[in-house]
Enzyme design. Structure first.
Site, PDB file in Angstrom:
ATOM      1  N   SER A   1       0.848  -0.943  -0.078  1.00 55.92           N
ATOM      2  CA  SER A   1       0.017  -0.498   0.442  1.00 55.92           C
ATOM      3  C   SER A   1       1.282   0.962  -0.067  1.00 55.92           C
ATOM      4  O   SER A   1       0.075   2.258  -0.782  1.00 55.92           O
ATOM      5  CB  SER A   1      -0.837  -0.125   1.127  1.00 55.92           C
ATOM      6  OG  SER A   1      -0.013   0.329   2.668  1.00 55.92           O
ATOM      7  N   ASN A   2       2.791   1.615   0.333  1.00 58.91           N
ATOM      8  CA  ASN A   2       3.103   2.501   0.161  1.00 58.91           C
ATOM      9  C   ASN A   2       3.391   2.837  -1.000  1.00 58.91           C
ATOM     10  O   ASN A   2       3.278   3.618  -1.619  1.00 58.91           O
ATOM     11  CB  ASN A   2       3.931   2.232   1.885  1.00 58.91           C
ATOM     12  CG  ASN A   2       3.749   2.882   2.550  1.00 58.91           C
ATOM     13  OD1 ASN A   2       3.616   3.584   3.213  1.00 58.91           O
ATOM     14  ND2 ASN A   2       3.463   1.925   3.608  1.00 58.91           N
TER      15      ASN A   2
ATOM     16  N   HIS B   1       9.390   3.168   9.022  1.00 55.83           N
ATOM     17  CA  HIS B   1       8.514   1.761   9.692  1.00 55.83           C
ATOM     18  C   HIS B   1       7.647   2.732  10.879  1.00 55.83           C
ATOM     19  O   HIS B   1       7.670   3.589  10.605  1.00 55.83           O
ATOM     20  CB  HIS B   1      10.423   1.753  11.098  1.00 55.83           C
ATOM     21  CG  HIS B   1       9.640   1.369  11.203  1.00 55.83           C
ATOM     22  ND1 HIS B   1      10.245   0.080  11.687  1.00 55.83           N
ATOM     23  CD2 HIS B   1      10.144   1.674  13.268  1.00 55.83           C
ATOM     24  CE1 HIS B   1       9.689  -0.713  12.882  1.00 55.83           C
ATOM     25  NE2 HIS B   1      10.008   0.446  13.832  1.00 55.83           N
TER      26      HIS B   1
HETATM   27  C1  GRF Z   1       4.076  -1.139   6.224  1.00 52.52           C
HETATM   28  O1  GRF Z   1       3.898  -0.698   8.064  1.00 52.52           O
HETATM   29  C2  GRF Z   1       5.799  -0.063   6.450  1.00 52.52           C
HETATM   30  O2  GRF Z   1       5.508   1.116   7.624  1.00 52.52           O
HETATM   31  C3  GRF Z   1       6.129  -1.773   6.980  1.00 52.52           C
HETATM   32  O3  GRF Z   1       5.355  -3.162   6.838  1.00 52.52           O
HETATM   33  C4  GRF Z   1       4.277  -2.274   6.236  1.00 52.52           C
HETATM   34  C5  GRF Z   1       4.395  -2.580   5.058  1.00 52.52           C
HETATM   35  O4  GRF Z   1       2.642  -2.084   4.497  1.00 52.52           O
HETATM   36  N1  GRF Z   1       7.819  -1.488   6.835  1.00 52.52           N
HETATM   37  P1  GRF Z   1       2.608  -2.023   2.767  1.00 52.52           P
HETATM   38  O5  GRF Z   1       3.167  -3.537   1.876  1.00 52.52           O
HETATM   39  O6  GRF Z   1       2.685  -1.195   2.545  1.00 52.52           O
HETATM   40  O7  GRF Z   1       1.154  -1.914   3.041  1.00 52.52           O
END
Ligand code: GRF
Length: 221
Positions: free
Chosen positions: A13-14, A106
């Site tokens: 999702s990021n 993070h």
């Molecule tokens: C996020 O909470 C990020 O901070 C951590 O892992 C999670 C990944 O989520 N490192 P996504 O795959 O980006 O949805």
């Protein structure tokens, strides 16, 4: 034009937030996953982005996996490598290779709660404020020069899932912002490992606190 490669392990999702931000001057050269089933690959493919899988289970040790990963990354000659939920500990050699052009997000206000299960640990610790951090990657786990953080309140009735969701919504704002600053060549790391944004940025953008600043304005637009 800056070229970036995004590494994911799962939902991505990021990565999606960075793609959707359509950051001027940024081209997403590839999305690489270490798991063939990473669901974020579907979104990347649907958006016409080159996707690759370097399956860590196919490699005998961390060094050989990191070498293969670096080869895959370097084929795209990126200016920036973005770790977006990439759940592998990277070797020192890998980190050194991309020094100054490797970002991670993070889900905690570093240096609090490095490592896993940050939301559960925050609730257990009774902290009242939690959040997320975008930082340059160094050889230490979840360490390195901090680019931007977002804080959220921890509510009395929170469980891991509700707190994670509140933090994740902020992650989706601060990661595109950090990539944008990088692409604009505005991130400066001083001799003590502190990051400033060349040309300045408003406090509302460098430290986003909710709910008071639920819709950051200015540079975050
Ligand atoms: C996020 O909470 C990020 O901070 C951590 O892992 C999670 C990944 O989520 N490192 P996504 O795959 O980006 O949805």
């Amino acid at each position: 034009m800056k070229s970036i490669v995004i590494l994911i392990s799962g939902r991505g999702s990021n990565m999606e937030a960075i793609v959707r931000a359509r950051i001027p001057g940024v081209r997403i050269a590839a999305v690489i996953a270490n798991r063939p089933g990473a669901s974020g690959l579907v979104f990347a493919q649907a958006n016409g982005i080159d996707t690759r899988v370097v399956d860590h289970t196919a490699y005998a040790d961390r060094v050989s996996f990191d070498d293969a990963l670096a080869e895959c990354i370097d084929a795209h000659a990126p200016d920036l490598v973005v770790l977006a939920g990439f759940m592998r500990v990277l070797t020192d050699g890998f980190v050194r290779r991309y020094e100054g052009r490797l970002l991670n997000i993070h889900p905690s206000l570093l240096p609090a709660f490095p490592g896993l299960h940050t939301h559960r640990r925050a609730i257990e610790a009774g902290v009242k404020v939690h959040g997320a951090t975008v930082h340059f990657v160094t050889a230490e786990l979840d360490d390195g020069p901090i680019v931007v953080q977002a804080a959220v309140p921890v509510r009395a009735d929170d469980d891991e899932a509700t707190l994670a969701a509140r933090v994740l919504a902020r992650e989706h704002l601060i990661y595109p912002q950090a990539v944008r600053w990088f692409a604009e060549d505005r991130l400066v790391i001083d001799g003590k490992g502190r990051v400033s944004v060349r040309g300045g940025c408003s406090d509302e953008v460098s430290a986003w606190i909710v709910p008071a600043l639920d819709a950051p304005t200015g540079e975050a637009s």
